[in-house]
Design an enzyme around this catalytic site. Structure first.
Site, PDB file in Angstrom:
ATOM      1  N   CYS A   1      55.360  68.311  48.463  1.00 61.38           N
ATOM      2  CA  CYS A   1      56.237  69.385  48.960  1.00 61.38           C
ATOM      3  C   CYS A   1      57.454  68.811  49.686  1.00 61.38           C
ATOM      4  O   CYS A   1      58.124  69.515  50.431  1.00 61.38           O
ATOM      5  CB  CYS A   1      55.464  70.353  49.851  1.00 61.38           C
ATOM      6  SG  CYS A   1      54.749  69.573  51.300  1.00 61.38           S
TER       7      CYS A   1
ATOM      8  N   PHE B   1      43.371  66.877  52.022  1.00 63.83           N
ATOM      9  CA  PHE B   1      44.414  67.585  52.784  1.00 63.83           C
ATOM     10  C   PHE B   1      44.167  69.094  52.643  1.00 63.83           C
ATOM     11  O   PHE B   1      45.029  69.862  52.232  1.00 63.83           O
ATOM     12  CB  PHE B   1      45.818  67.224  52.295  1.00 63.83           C
ATOM     13  CG  PHE B   1      46.097  65.741  52.235  1.00 63.83           C
ATOM     14  CD1 PHE B   1      46.571  65.076  53.364  1.00 63.83           C
ATOM     15  CD2 PHE B   1      45.873  65.001  51.082  1.00 63.83           C
ATOM     16  CE1 PHE B   1      46.833  63.698  53.317  1.00 63.83           C
ATOM     17  CE2 PHE B   1      46.123  63.638  51.020  1.00 63.83           C
ATOM     18  CZ  PHE B   1      46.617  62.986  52.146  1.00 63.83           C
TER      19      PHE B   1
ATOM     20  N   ASP C   1      47.041  67.606  48.163  1.00 63.41           N
ATOM     21  CA  ASP C   1      48.156  68.453  48.602  1.00 63.41           C
ATOM     22  C   ASP C   1      48.565  68.058  50.015  1.00 63.41           C
ATOM     23  O   ASP C   1      48.344  68.807  50.964  1.00 63.41           O
ATOM     24  CB  ASP C   1      47.747  69.930  48.549  1.00 63.41           C
ATOM     25  CG  ASP C   1      48.915  70.845  48.895  1.00 63.41           C
ATOM     26  OD1 ASP C   1      50.083  70.427  48.727  1.00 63.41           O
ATOM     27  OD2 ASP C   1      48.658  71.975  49.357  1.00 63.41           O
TER      28      ASP C   1
HETATM   29  N1  SAH Z   1      46.345  72.662  50.399  1.00 61.66           N
HETATM   30  C1  SAH Z   1      46.432  73.391  51.618  1.00 61.66           C
HETATM   31  C2  SAH Z   1      47.635  73.025  52.443  1.00 61.66           C
HETATM   32  C3  SAH Z   1      47.694  71.560  52.870  1.00 61.66           C
HETATM   33  S1  SAH Z   1      48.794  71.281  54.195  1.00 61.66           S
HETATM   34  C4  SAH Z   1      46.386  74.888  51.307  1.00 61.66           C
HETATM   35  O1  SAH Z   1      46.442  75.277  50.127  1.00 61.66           O
HETATM   36  O2  SAH Z   1      46.288  75.682  52.232  1.00 61.66           O
HETATM   37  C5  SAH Z   1      48.566  69.589  54.549  1.00 61.66           C
HETATM   38  C6  SAH Z   1      47.340  69.276  55.399  1.00 61.66           C
HETATM   39  O3  SAH Z   1      47.223  67.856  55.483  1.00 61.66           O
HETATM   40  C7  SAH Z   1      47.388  69.761  56.845  1.00 61.66           C
HETATM   41  O4  SAH Z   1      46.274  70.571  57.093  1.00 61.66           O
HETATM   42  C8  SAH Z   1      47.288  68.488  57.711  1.00 61.66           C
HETATM   43  O5  SAH Z   1      46.443  68.647  58.849  1.00 61.66           O
HETATM   44  C9  SAH Z   1      46.661  67.527  56.741  1.00 61.66           C
HETATM   45  N2  SAH Z   1      46.922  66.099  56.970  1.00 61.66           N
HETATM   46  C10 SAH Z   1      48.067  65.496  57.321  1.00 61.66           C
HETATM   47  N3  SAH Z   1      47.908  64.154  57.319  1.00 61.66           N
HETATM   48  C11 SAH Z   1      46.635  63.910  56.948  1.00 61.66           C
HETATM   49  C12 SAH Z   1      45.871  62.727  56.740  1.00 61.66           C
HETATM   50  N4  SAH Z   1      46.413  61.513  56.888  1.00 61.66           N
HETATM   51  N5  SAH Z   1      44.580  62.860  56.354  1.00 61.66           N
HETATM   52  C13 SAH Z   1      44.029  64.078  56.174  1.00 61.66           C
HETATM   53  N6  SAH Z   1      44.704  65.232  56.348  1.00 61.66           N
HETATM   54  C14 SAH Z   1      45.992  65.146  56.729  1.00 61.66           C
END
Ligand code: SAH
Length: 391
Positions: free
Chosen positions: A334, A226, A294
């Site tokens: 979160c 993520f 995350d």
């Molecule tokens: N850790 C990052 C923020 C993560 S936000 C930082 O520090 O900037 C959560 C992310 O999860 C988003 O980019 C979203 O596109 C992604 N996401 C949501 N569902 C997902 C899934 N099933 N598999 C992979 N990524 C996913």
């Protein structure tokens, strides 16, 4: 000036007396004669003034208090400017060096319910999530101008809900030009595309936790699941990681992560992977030294908690499985509705299913620019654990 009164039922004034800023509809005895978003005076059944708040009969939270007061008050522009000035002073006091992006206004945590303001260099990206915030928008803009911000962009799309009937459209409220900025956080450079990115463009709430990662990343093989635009990825490289796999379901943000890596570290071993993390974590079987989880908020309402718990358990079980003995798991939630205890229980049951020794090294939260009003524990939404996984 006289503000219309919202009278609480007798016996239902406890939480407001305890400075909790939310009034739910069930606690109201007499509604004020006021439209959505207007400021009303909140009073006990015996007509004792408790404070003032944004009223919205169309919201589950019918009133959000902006001020606890026992004397009559007026809410003119200077009142809001003063709140913004206080928030600004706090940020200036604690902001780490080589950092020009931070949260300036954090809703209830800055006594401004439903108003979020994130600073990216010279731009403020504003989210106005409650009707009351929409009605005082000009005052907010004047306050931001007063502390020196002339470029203000509204970014409500993608924000959780429009349940409050806020009618603002995304775009420049003051100034104009490109809707991205190159910012610096703890000395690391990032491109933030606030026009097209998620939320206000960047996840500022992980700044301190990312720094902790960089302290333990030397020579590590890291999985950043993520990843979004690579926040944790860049800190891992800053700490000397051997390689990082950044995985996100959105191909656009994965490209952004790769660009951010190259901006800082032209020659490192970075794999930008577009994939669903549930599948990636389950399917692949290479082992890592550090795994980061995350994900976005899996639950936004109390009803969704059970399902979310299954999702958190699944990724944590597989995250633990993918670590070599002695490896570290940085795992976050979160979801405001999943509290710290519940999150720990979920990770406990994931560890038990993975059948490994697991110890907690750090319990993480959100940084100072996302302050938690102690009377409003709901404001503490970010929870994290750093675990060391044994045999
Ligand atoms: N850790 C990052 C923020 C993560 S936000 C930082 O520090 O900037 C959560 C992310 O999860 C988003 O980019 C979203 O596109 C992604 N996401 C949501 N569902 C997902 C899934 N099933 N598999 C992979 N990524 C996913």
């Amino acid at each position: 000036m006289n503000y219309p009164s919202l009278i609480l039922k007798s016996g239902r004034d406890r939480s407001v007396l305890n400075r909790h800023p939310w009034v739910f509809s069930g606690a109201v005895k007499t509604h004020p004669k006021a439209g959505p978003g207007k400021i009303v005076a909140v009073r006990t059944n015996n007509d004792v003034l408790l404070g003032y708040g944004f009223y919205n009969p169309n919201s589950r939270i019918i009133c959000r208090l902006v001020e606890f007061a026992t004397k009559e008050r007026e809410f003119k522009q200077e009142y809001w400017t003063e709140k913004i000035r206080w928030a600004w002073k706090l940020r200036r006091r604690f902001l780490p060096p080589e950092t020009n992006c931070y949260r300036l206004l954090h809703g209830e945590g800055d006594f401004l319910p439903g108003v979020i303001a994130d600073v990216y260099d010279d731009v403020v990206v504003l989210q106005v999530l409650v009707k009351g915030g929409e009605l005082i928008l000009d005052d907010l803009l004047a306050g931001l101008h007063e502390i020196g911000f002339e470029k203000i962009y509204l970014k409500n799309k993608d924000a959780a809900e429009r349940f409050e009937g806020v009618e603002l459209e995304n775009g420049w409220l003051r100034g104009e030009g490109e809707t991205s900025r190159r910012v610096i956080e703890n000395g690391i450079r990032f491109n933030v595309d606030f026009g097209r990115g998620q939320k206000t463009g960047f996840f500022l709430d992980q700044r301190e936790n990312r720094r902790l990662l960089s302290q333990v990343s030397k020579d590590a093989r890291v999985l950043n699941a993520f990843s979004y635009t690579g926040g944790f990825t860049l800190y891992a490289f800053a700490g000397g990681a051997a390689s990082v796999d950044s995985v996100d379901v959105s191909s656009g943000v994965v490209r952004g992560a790769e660009q951010n890596v190259r901006l800082n570290f032209p020659d490192v071993e970075h794999n930008a992977i577009t994939a669903d993390c549930f599948e990636f974590l389950r399917a692949e079987d290479g082992l890592y030294d550090i795994v980061l989880l995350d994900p976005p908020a899996f639950a936004r309402t109390p009803k969704a908690v059970q399902r979310a718990a299954r999702g958190y358990k699944d990724i944590n079980m597989h995250g633990i499985r993918r670590l070599r003995p002695g490896g570290l798991l940085f795992t976050f939630s979160c979801s405001g509705v999943v509290d710290r205890d519940l999150f720990r229980k979920i990770v406990f049951s994931a560890a038990a299913d993975a059948g490994r020794d697991v110890r907690i090294l750090h319990q993480l939260s959100q940084p100072f620019d996302h302050p938690v009003n102690i009377y409003h524990p709901e404001g503490e939404y970010l929870k994290g654990l750093v675990l060391i996984v044994g045999a």
